[in-house]
Design an enzyme around this catalytic site. Structure first.
Site, short mmCIF file in Angstrom:
data_model
loop_
_atom_site.label_atom_id
_atom_site.label_comp_id
_atom_site.label_asym_id
_atom_site.label_seq_id
_atom_site.Cartn_x
_atom_site.Cartn_y
_atom_site.Cartn_z
N ASN A 197 3.90 -9.57 1.96
CA ASN A 197 3.41 -8.24 2.34
C ASN A 197 2.37 -7.79 1.33
OD1 ASN A 197 4.88 -7.68 4.68
ND2 ASN A 197 6.67 -7.08 3.51
N LYS A 240 -0.47 -2.78 8.46
CA LYS A 240 0.84 -2.59 7.84
C LYS A 240 0.70 -1.75 6.57
CE LYS A 240 5.25 -4.16 7.04
NZ LYS A 240 5.92 -3.33 6.13
N ASN A 263 2.40 1.96 5.05
CA ASN A 263 2.99 2.13 3.72
C ASN A 263 2.27 3.20 2.90
OD1 ASN A 263 4.70 0.08 4.41
ND2 ASN A 263 3.66 -1.50 3.22
N LYS A 308 7.59 -12.27 -4.57
CA LYS A 308 7.13 -10.92 -4.88
C LYS A 308 5.72 -11.02 -5.47
CE LYS A 308 10.83 -8.46 -3.89
NZ LYS A 308 10.79 -7.57 -2.73
#
Length: 199
Positions: free
Chosen positions: A59, A142, A146, A33
Site C-alpha cells: 500500500n 486508494k 487515506n 512494511k
C-alpha cells in the site's frame, strides 16, 4: 463453510538459500512494511537475475522508486491487493482471499505479456487478479481515501463515520484531498475521480 488444509511450504528467511537451491527467480513479490522496502530488496538481490520481475503489492506510494533504484525500473511491476490473512499461531493462518481483488500493472500503463502471465498464475492459484493499464492511478485512488480519513481520524480520535459530521473537519478533509489530487496531476497520474468530495 471453512475448509482446513495443510500446505507444505518451502520457506526460508535468507534468499541465499534459494539462490543456492536454484538460482534466480522468475517473480519476486515484495510485500513488507514501507520502511523495510529498501532492506528487503537488498537482501533479495541474490535471487534477482536477468529475467526476474519484481512486483510490489504494498500500500502507499514510492515503493516502485525504491525497488527501481535497486534492480532497474524495467524490472518493476506495481500492484495492490485487498487479500489478507489472520495468523492464529505459528504456521496456522486463516486465508482472506475470497472475492478480494488484486490489481497489477506496468508502470508505463502498457499491457505486457509478463503482467498477463502473472495475473494468469495468480488466478490459477485462486487469487482474483486483474491487469490494469493505470495501476498508479489505482494506487493514488486508494491514497486519496487515506488522505481524507487517516490523519484526521488519528488527531481527532473520531471514527470515520463521525468525522464528517463536523463541518470544519469535513472541509479540512476536502482540502487535503484536493491537494493530493493536485500532486497527482503534477505527476501526470490519471485518477478515477475529478472532484475532491468523491473519494
Amino acid at each position: 463453510g471453512m475448509v482446513e488444509r495443510t500446505v507444505t511450504v518451502r520457506a526460508t528467511t535468507d534468499c541465499r538459500d534459494i539462490a543456492a537451491a536454484g538460482g534466480p527467480v522468475d517473480l519476486l513479490i515484495v510485500l513488507v512494511k514501507s520502511f523495510h522496502t529498501e532492506s528487503a530488496i537488498a537482501s533479495a538481490l541474490p535471487i534477482v537475475g536477468p529475467r526476474t520481475t519484481v512486483l510490489s503489492l504494498q500500500n502507499g506510494l514510492g515503493h516502485e522508486d525504491v525497488l527501481a533504484a535497486a534492480v532497474g525500473r524495467q524490472r518493476v511491476v506495481a500492484g495492490k491487493t485487498y487479500a489478507g490473512g489472520v495468523l492464529l499461531g505459528p504456521g496456522r493462518i486463516v486465508v482472506g482471499t475470497r472475492s478480494k481483488e488484486t490489481i497489477i500493472g506496468e508502470l508505463d500503463g502498457s499491457e505486457s505479456e509478463r503482467v498477463r502471465d502473472i495475473a494468469a498464475a495468480f488466478n490459477a492459484a485462486g487469487l482474483l487478479t486483474t491487469v490494469s493499464t493505470n495501476v498508479l492511478g489505482a494506487l493514488w485512488d486508494k491514497l486519496l481515501v487515506n488522505v481524507a480519513t487517516g490523519a484526521l481520524s488519528a488527531t481527532t480520535r473520531l471514527p470515520y463515520g463521525e468525522l464528517y459530521a463536523v463541518p470544519e473537519i469535513a472541509s479540512t478533509a476536502i482540502a487535503a484531498v484536493a491537494e493530493a489530487m493536485a500532486v497527482a496531476r503534477a505527476h501526470e497520474v490519471r485518477l478515477s475521480v475529478s472532484d475532491p468530495r468523491e473519494p
